[in-house]
Design a protein around this motif. Structure first.
Motif, PDB file in Angstrom:
ATOM      1  N   TRP A 124       0.847  -1.183   0.000  1.00 26.37           N
ATOM      2  CA  TRP A 124       0.000   0.000   0.000  1.00 26.37           C
ATOM      3  C   TRP A 124       0.890   1.243   0.000  1.00 26.37           C
ATOM      4  O   TRP A 124       1.932   1.261   0.648  1.00 26.37           O
ATOM      5  CB  TRP A 124      -0.860   0.055   1.263  1.00 26.37           C
ATOM      6  CG  TRP A 124      -1.543  -1.236   1.584  1.00 26.37           C
ATOM      7  CD1 TRP A 124      -2.520  -1.862   0.847  1.00 26.37           C
ATOM      8  CD2 TRP A 124      -1.309  -2.090   2.722  1.00 26.37           C
ATOM      9  NE1 TRP A 124      -2.909  -3.037   1.463  1.00 26.37           N
ATOM     10  CE2 TRP A 124      -2.187  -3.198   2.621  1.00 26.37           C
ATOM     11  CE3 TRP A 124      -0.460  -2.024   3.825  1.00 26.37           C
ATOM     12  CZ2 TRP A 124      -2.234  -4.226   3.572  1.00 26.37           C
ATOM     13  CZ3 TRP A 124      -0.507  -3.038   4.772  1.00 26.37           C
ATOM     14  CH2 TRP A 124      -1.377  -4.122   4.644  1.00 26.37           C
ATOM     15  N   SER A 125       0.448   2.273  -0.728  1.00 24.48           N
ATOM     16  CA  SER A 125       1.197   3.535  -0.691  1.00 24.48           C
ATOM     17  C   SER A 125       0.553   4.487   0.301  1.00 24.48           C
ATOM     18  O   SER A 125      -0.671   4.621   0.344  1.00 24.48           O
ATOM     19  CB  SER A 125       1.231   4.186  -2.079  1.00 24.48           C
ATOM     20  OG  SER A 125       2.075   3.443  -2.925  1.00 24.48           O
ATOM     21  N   LEU A 147       2.050   6.914  -9.293  1.00 27.01           N
ATOM     22  CA  LEU A 147       1.810   5.610  -8.664  1.00 27.01           C
ATOM     23  C   LEU A 147       1.580   4.536  -9.720  1.00 27.01           C
ATOM     24  O   LEU A 147       0.984   4.802 -10.760  1.00 27.01           O
ATOM     25  CB  LEU A 147       0.561   5.674  -7.770  1.00 27.01           C
ATOM     26  CG  LEU A 147       0.645   6.468  -6.481  1.00 27.01           C
ATOM     27  CD1 LEU A 147      -0.749   6.548  -5.849  1.00 27.01           C
ATOM     28  CD2 LEU A 147       1.620   5.844  -5.501  1.00 27.01           C
ATOM     29  N   ARG A 165      -2.393   0.161  -7.470  1.00 33.04           N
ATOM     30  CA  ARG A 165      -1.855   0.338  -6.117  1.00 33.04           C
ATOM     31  C   ARG A 165      -2.863   1.032  -5.184  1.00 33.04           C
ATOM     32  O   ARG A 165      -3.306   2.146  -5.482  1.00 33.04           O
ATOM     33  CB  ARG A 165      -0.587   1.187  -6.205  1.00 33.04           C
ATOM     34  CG  ARG A 165       0.001   1.655  -4.874  1.00 33.04           C
ATOM     35  CD  ARG A 165       0.621   0.534  -4.088  1.00 33.04           C
ATOM     36  NE  ARG A 165       1.670  -0.177  -4.792  1.00 33.04           N
ATOM     37  CZ  ARG A 165       2.965   0.150  -4.766  1.00 33.04           C
ATOM     38  NH1 ARG A 165       3.368   1.168  -4.045  1.00 33.04           N
ATOM     39  NH2 ARG A 165       3.849  -0.553  -5.438  1.00 33.04           N
ATOM     40  N   VAL A 174      -3.928   3.380  -2.297  1.00 38.57           N
ATOM     41  CA  VAL A 174      -3.207   4.540  -1.773  1.00 38.57           C
ATOM     42  C   VAL A 174      -4.038   5.303  -0.740  1.00 38.57           C
ATOM     43  O   VAL A 174      -5.242   5.473  -0.891  1.00 38.57           O
ATOM     44  CB  VAL A 174      -2.760   5.485  -2.919  1.00 38.57           C
ATOM     45  CG1 VAL A 174      -3.940   5.962  -3.752  1.00 38.57           C
ATOM     46  CG2 VAL A 174      -1.993   6.696  -2.378  1.00 38.57           C
TER      47      VAL A 174
END
Lengths: 171, 171, 171
Positions: free
Chosen positions: C29-30, C73, C77, C79
């Motif tokens: 996870w960002s 990104l 992903r 975020v």
């Protein structure tokens, strides 16, 4: 037994709603007041709150010793705590260890063998306060509200005198 | 007839939502503005609000005489009052008897024979203000909101432009 | 893909709740942090937030270049953006054109091909601030929250750590 948190802003009808919840149980009811009358404005507010409550209420003052006052209640006694915000403010001004005291308070609230209704203010929805003490209070209040809400069976957010159920449901 | 309170914070989309409610009725619609342009910041806000409203709106200015303006409306006319907060602020600065005037206003809102949508600010969810005038205003606003909400058929709390129904339901 | 706005006051449990939402997806996870540590109080808050997050998180700092960071990104992903309030504050202090930048940011949030959870503060529910900068910030924040909420699939208002669904529903 059941723990209810009545949360809201200034003049949102928190106290009146909380009194209505407690008076649904058989009297006598205990009212734990945390206000300290340090000026005439506060004296007036306290007098107004007392005048609204009728017979059947036993009033206890606990501006500081809130957990001990809760522990001394007879089992089964319905109790209204009004309010966490003034207690927290009193304890912060007394330079208490807030994290430790808040944890002990939440245990005392959850441990009472009888219905407990707790009034508290939501104070975090305005602009960031200028002074560091106000910011510290705002943080401590928000954390305390979260901790009580996590243990509560019902959490009610008051909007203009009307209840919004955030946890649990209308009885 | 139906009274609706649209409550919310600054820039929560109260006015746009309230205009949408009123425009669900047949025009013409009355718009009662309570703003007084005492500086350029306020002038700009008033101009923006006026620009958003299109044809079909009759604008009446009532920074002080709000109850009388409501009473003079033709029966059946849909009316938007925007907003109670500026009216209350104007009356407080004029040193009016707020308790009496607020009671008279609520009667006028409830007595209009037609749909009424009232916009008001929730101002009690921040930290206690430093100055006594701000605290007095906060209390008066909270009490007025409670009184209107108690008489209203619907109460809507605006969050980021979205309606949360606190009383009544979506139409 | 799905855009979620987690809105609330100071210490209302926004970040913890938002992290819970993101961790429902597959890692990595960002985490896009917008905080700038310009004093020890802020450093402490940042450290606490980082300590709560465990393995699986990739942290990116974007106190200013938030839209560009989102666009860089990888697709798919998940975020978490924490938070819009600090980013807006940073951009206002940098004297940016807020209307243009906010519009570009909202496009970047909506364009990411993957789950996006955005944390933001509601700051408009207290008394009108004394100073003009605070009022301007309050207005800009309210407008940004409305714009994000209009594009979001879900909007959640946090009350004492508990979610209130204003748009969309519990998953």
């Amino acid at each position: 037994m059941a723990l209810t948190l009545v949360l809201g802003g200034a003049r949102s009808g928190k106290s009146a709603y909380a009194e209505g919840l407690i008076s649904g149980f058989s009297p006598p009811w205990s009212y734990i007041a945390t206000a300290q009358a340090w000026d005439s404005e506060m004296e007036e507010r306290i007098a107004l709150h007392r005048a609204r409550r009728g017979a059947g209420w036993q009033t206890l003052d606990a501006p500081h010793e809130l957990a001990a006052t809760l522990k001394a209640l007879p089992p089964g006694r319905p109790v209204l705590v009004d309010c966490l915000t003034l207690w927290l403010s009193n304890r912060m001004l007394a330079e208490a260890d807030l994290a430790t005291e808040c944890a002990a308070l939440v245990e005392a609230l959850a441990a009472h063998e009888g219905p407990v209704v707790v009034v508290s203010n939501e104070v975090g929805l305005g602009i960031v306060p200028d002074n560091a003490l106000a910011r510290r209070f705002r943080d401590a209040q928000g954390r305390l509200n979260q901790t009580v809400a996590a243990r509560a069976d019902s959490v009610i957010f008051m909007v203009a005198g009307l209840p919004l159920f955030v946890k649990g449901s209308a009885r």
